[in-house]
Write an enzyme that holds these catalytic residues in place. Structure first.
Site, short mmCIF file in Angstrom:
data_model
loop_
_atom_site.label_atom_id
_atom_site.label_comp_id
_atom_site.label_asym_id
_atom_site.label_seq_id
_atom_site.Cartn_x
_atom_site.Cartn_y
_atom_site.Cartn_z
N ASP A 1 53.91 34.42 41.65
CA ASP A 1 53.03 35.02 42.57
C ASP A 1 51.84 35.10 41.06
OD1 ASP A 1 50.74 36.65 43.39
OD2 ASP A 1 51.54 38.43 44.01
N LYS B 1 42.03 35.93 43.45
CA LYS B 1 40.96 36.49 42.51
C LYS B 1 40.23 34.98 42.05
CE LYS B 1 44.13 40.25 40.99
NZ LYS B 1 43.64 41.71 41.03
N TYR C 1 53.53 43.88 41.58
CA TYR C 1 52.31 43.64 42.10
C TYR C 1 52.43 42.63 42.68
CZ TYR C 1 49.16 45.54 44.60
OH TYR C 1 48.26 46.36 46.26
C1 PLP Z 1 49.95 39.17 41.05
C2 PLP Z 1 49.49 39.96 42.26
N1 PLP Z 1 49.96 39.46 43.68
C3 PLP Z 1 48.70 40.59 44.31
C4 PLP Z 1 47.66 40.91 44.24
C5 PLP Z 1 46.73 41.22 45.77
O1 PLP Z 1 45.81 40.91 45.76
P1 PLP Z 1 44.72 41.42 46.47
O2 PLP Z 1 44.24 42.83 45.09
O3 PLP Z 1 43.27 40.25 46.55
O4 PLP Z 1 45.45 42.06 48.03
C6 PLP Z 1 47.20 41.20 43.41
C7 PLP Z 1 46.42 42.45 43.08
O5 PLP Z 1 45.72 42.85 41.94
C8 PLP Z 1 48.17 40.91 42.01
O6 PLP Z 1 47.78 41.18 41.14
#
Ligand code: PLP
Length: 431
Positions: A237, A265, A143
């Site tokens: 990511d 985060k 994700y």
């Molecule tokens: C690995 C990863 N990338 C991107 C995101 C997206 O971040 P946000 O929820 O702050 O938009 C998340 C959210 O859980 C994530 O776990």
């Protein structure tokens, strides 16, 4: 009626599904209504009915120091007196950027965003602009937020809610996102051989959105080599793994350096921030110095920036924090396995650093989305319900990770284990 139930009914009348992010609805675990939280401190959450829970969600990752740590709270209070948003540059942004550059091996320059979604979306745009290619490769079950290009076969939220992941996304966009199985290097090799138009490969170096999957180092090395060979940018990511698996994230832990890194985060210490960064030559394509647009009214807003900076500084100054966290988590996992054995409950636990996922399965290993899909949802749901009843908040979906924080003390872990004993007893009595 419980206050949470009443609030959920009220919310449902004016907020779609009653929540502002789907996983919060607790639908996947078959609970009629979610728990509404009133406050949190350290390892504990307090709900609107004044029930206290030991929390393993940790706001889905940011709260590595536990909830509302004093040093972050005090710094934020000071900043609130100075003002909350100016839309003009501040010194704090430089300090946070310097800290990220110091800590994250691949990052020479960094841009702040307001969320992880914006960070990954912008990194992809940058990769396309720099390589002058259109397509991207992502992996099934990873994700990366909810921007169009990345919302294809996209892990936990969608797996949990069972919803179509491509509704509202144009066919053209979908065609430009190639989705491959995680962990299979030959699939990547073949895709790169067949396609000259691939700008980047994006992945969670340690996936945590199909439950936790422990990546093999050779796979990351293999991706790095293929990207170099084909002139494709490698994007890690690290929105979850960044500052979580080590100060320098998964890239430091595995010793594999991506071209671009996305963060979120922990970098905001519980306030909204994301970031993307990488080599200077790449980042200097971003406007206004370059011609790739990225902007945001609240990007780098002073409250989030000071909370993030305070969090990262605390992590850096506590030299044995990561080791202690990992030791504590490993110990917890070891004891969970012993309880499972005593009740003859089949489980497999993936753990890395302070993250772990408990899969109910007879398999010895869970390494792919297909493995995760094959695990028992029924047993996970029973586990969730017993834990909740016992005052332990575990993720309301088998596709998520448990987050341990430095505020989880021995007594929290003891209470957790005694709740797990009851959960596994219930599972063994049912089967
Ligand atoms: C690995 C990863 N990338 C991107 C995101 C997206 O971040 P946000 O929820 O702050 O938009 C998340 C959210 O859980 C994530 O776990």
């Amino acid at each position: 009626m419980s206050r949470s139930k009443g609030l959920f009914e009220e919310a449902g009348r004016i907020i779609p599904g009653g929540v502002n992010s789907p996983v919060r609805a607790f639908q996947a675990v078959g609970k009629e209504y979610p728990v509404f939280i009133k406050s949190a401190k350290g390892s504990k959450l307090v709900d609107e009915d004044d029930r206290v829970y030991i929390d393993y969600i940790g706001s889905w990752g940011p709260m590595i120091l536990g909830h509302n740590p004093d040093q972050v709270l005090n710094r934020v209070k000071e900043q609130l007196d100075e003002g909350s948003s100016f839309g003009l540059p501040t010194k704090g942004e430089i300090e946070l950027a310097k800290k990220v550059v110091e800590l994250v091996p691949s990052v020479e320059k960094v841009r702040l965003t307001t969320s992880g979604t914006e960070a990954t979306m912008s990194a992809i745009r940058l990769a396309r602009a720099v390589t002058k290619r259109n397509k991207i490769i992502k992996f099934d079950g990873c994700y990366h937020g909810h921007s169009d290009s990345l919302l294809v076969k996209a892990g936990s939220g969608l797996l949990t809610s069972g919803h179509q992941d491509s509704n509202g996304i144009t066919e053209g966009t979908m065609k430009d996102t190639l989705v491959l199985p995680f962990g299979e290097i030959d699939a990547v090799k073949n895709a790169l051989q067949e396609n000259q138009d691939i700008a980047c490969i994006i992945l969670e170096p340690v996936p945590a959105n199909m439950g936790l999957i422990c990546t093999e180092k050779e796979y990351l090395v293999g991706l790095r080599d293929l990207c170099d060979q084909y002139g494709v940018l490698l994007i890690f990511d690290e929105v979850i793994s960044g500052f979580r698996l080590s100060l320098g994230g998964a890239q430091e832990r595995y010793g594999v350096i991506p071209d671009l890194t996305t963060l979120g985060k922990i970098i905001g210490g519980g306030f909204p921030v994301g970031a993307f960064g990488g080599k200077k030559e790449l980042m200097d394509h971003i406007a206004p110095v370059g011609d790739v647009y990225h902007a945001g009214t609240l990007s780098g807003n002073p409250i989030s920036v000071c909370a993030g900076l305070e969090t990262l500084t605390t992590l850096q100054e506590n030299h044995d924090l990561y080791q202690t966290l990992e030791k504590r988590t490993k110990n917890l996992v070891k004891k969970i396995k012993e309880i499972a054995k005593a009740y003859d409950v089949s489980i497999c636990i993936n753990q890395l650093g302070s993250l772990f996922t408990l899969f109910f399965t007879i398999s010895d290993s869970v390494t792919s989305l297909n493995d995760v899909l094959a695990t028992s949802t029924e047993n996970y749901n029973l586990y969730f319900h017993v834990m909740l009843e016992e005052g332990i908040m575990v993720p309301p979906s088998k596709f998520e990770a448990h987050f341990v924080s430095s505020a989880h003390m021995e007594e929290d872990l003891e209470l957790t284990l005694s709740a797990i004993d009851k959960a596994f007893k219930a599972i063994s009595e049912r089967s």
